[in-house]
Scaffold this motif. Sequence first.
Motif, PDB file in Angstrom:
ATOM      1  N   ILE A 162     -14.658  87.323  54.724  1.00  0.00           N
ATOM      2  CA  ILE A 162     -14.147  85.999  55.088  1.00  0.00           C
ATOM      3  C   ILE A 162     -13.717  85.991  56.555  1.00  0.00           C
ATOM      4  CG2 ILE A 162     -12.331  84.284  54.649  1.00  0.00           C
ATOM      5  CD1 ILE A 162     -14.510  84.500  52.414  1.00  0.00           C
ATOM      6  N   ALA A 163     -13.085  87.060  57.023  1.00  0.00           N
ATOM      7  CA  ALA A 163     -12.619  87.147  58.410  1.00  0.00           C
ATOM      8  C   ALA A 163     -13.768  87.082  59.411  1.00  0.00           C
ATOM      9  CB  ALA A 163     -11.805  88.423  58.617  1.00  0.00           C
ATOM     10  N   ALA A 167     -14.408  82.838  46.908  1.00  0.00           N
ATOM     11  CA  ALA A 167     -13.687  82.964  48.180  1.00  0.00           C
ATOM     12  C   ALA A 167     -14.485  82.336  49.321  1.00  0.00           C
ATOM     13  CB  ALA A 167     -13.396  84.435  48.473  1.00  0.00           C
ATOM     14  N   LEU A 168     -15.802  82.534  49.316  1.00  0.00           N
ATOM     15  CA  LEU A 168     -16.655  81.934  50.347  1.00  0.00           C
ATOM     16  C   LEU A 168     -16.614  80.416  50.251  1.00  0.00           C
ATOM     17  CD1 LEU A 168     -19.702  84.359  50.112  1.00  0.00           C
ATOM     18  CD2 LEU A 168     -18.108  84.189  52.034  1.00  0.00           C
ATOM     19  N   ILE A 197     -17.731  78.629  53.623  1.00  0.00           N
ATOM     20  CA  ILE A 197     -18.873  79.433  54.057  1.00  0.00           C
ATOM     21  C   ILE A 197     -20.009  79.263  53.060  1.00  0.00           C
ATOM     22  CG2 ILE A 197     -19.709  81.779  54.526  1.00  0.00           C
ATOM     23  CD1 ILE A 197     -16.772  82.463  55.340  1.00  0.00           C
ATOM     24  N   LYS A 206     -16.362  85.196  59.204  1.00  0.00           N
ATOM     25  CA  LYS A 206     -16.806  83.803  59.273  1.00  0.00           C
ATOM     26  C   LYS A 206     -18.314  83.675  59.495  1.00  0.00           C
ATOM     27  CE  LYS A 206     -12.336  82.324  60.905  1.00  0.00           C
ATOM     28  NZ  LYS A 206     -11.536  81.850  62.002  1.00  0.00           N
ATOM     29  N   GLN A 260     -14.270  78.522  48.979  1.00  0.00           N
ATOM     30  CA  GLN A 260     -12.940  78.060  49.408  1.00  0.00           C
ATOM     31  C   GLN A 260     -12.777  78.112  50.923  1.00  0.00           C
ATOM     32  OE1 GLN A 260     -10.191  80.464  47.151  1.00  0.00           O
ATOM     33  NE2 GLN A 260     -10.614  79.365  45.241  1.00  0.00           N
ATOM     34  N   SER A 261     -13.509  79.015  51.568  1.00  0.00           N
ATOM     35  CA  SER A 261     -13.434  79.152  53.030  1.00  0.00           C
ATOM     36  C   SER A 261     -14.463  78.288  53.749  1.00  0.00           C
ATOM     37  CB  SER A 261     -13.629  80.622  53.419  1.00  0.00           C
ATOM     38  OG  SER A 261     -12.599  81.409  52.867  1.00  0.00           O
ATOM     39  N   ASP A 278     -11.742  90.046  51.959  1.00  0.00           N
ATOM     40  CA  ASP A 278     -10.984  89.614  53.137  1.00  0.00           C
ATOM     41  C   ASP A 278     -11.742  89.905  54.431  1.00  0.00           C
ATOM     42  OD1 ASP A 278      -8.944  88.668  51.514  1.00  0.00           O
ATOM     43  OD2 ASP A 278      -7.737  90.488  51.706  1.00  0.00           O
TER      44      ASP A 278
END
Length: 127
Positions: free
Chosen positions: A84-85, A105-106, A111, A87, A108-109, A81
Amino acid sequence: MSVQTSLSQHVVVLGASPKPERYSNQAIRLLMDYQHNVTAVNPAFDQINQCPCVRELAAIHQPIDTLCLYRNASQLAKQIDEIIALKPKRVIFNPGTESWELQQALTQSGILWQESCTLVMLRSGHF
């Protein structure tokens, strides 16, 4: 030895070590040689190799071009988290840091990430 580069980046080294033989320490030195703006992350130090060091990712408030990882996957899983925050524009998983959970997670975001070696990328002109 100072090496000139045309595009200086803000690079964060997560898992920075003050020990010269550690790859994270070598990466900090080489990134600085290439005149990148480097921020080290280690909760025990204020500075590593004359590079500013913050205690946690949340202490970084400027945009990050590249986040270089030097922590094992189990440690990174606890920081998904936070990462991801931040960015970052790109995340480099150095050998031994590969984390399927963080990579998903990256992705999906939105990144970008890659499994590579910061030292090799710098020395070969592919950073």
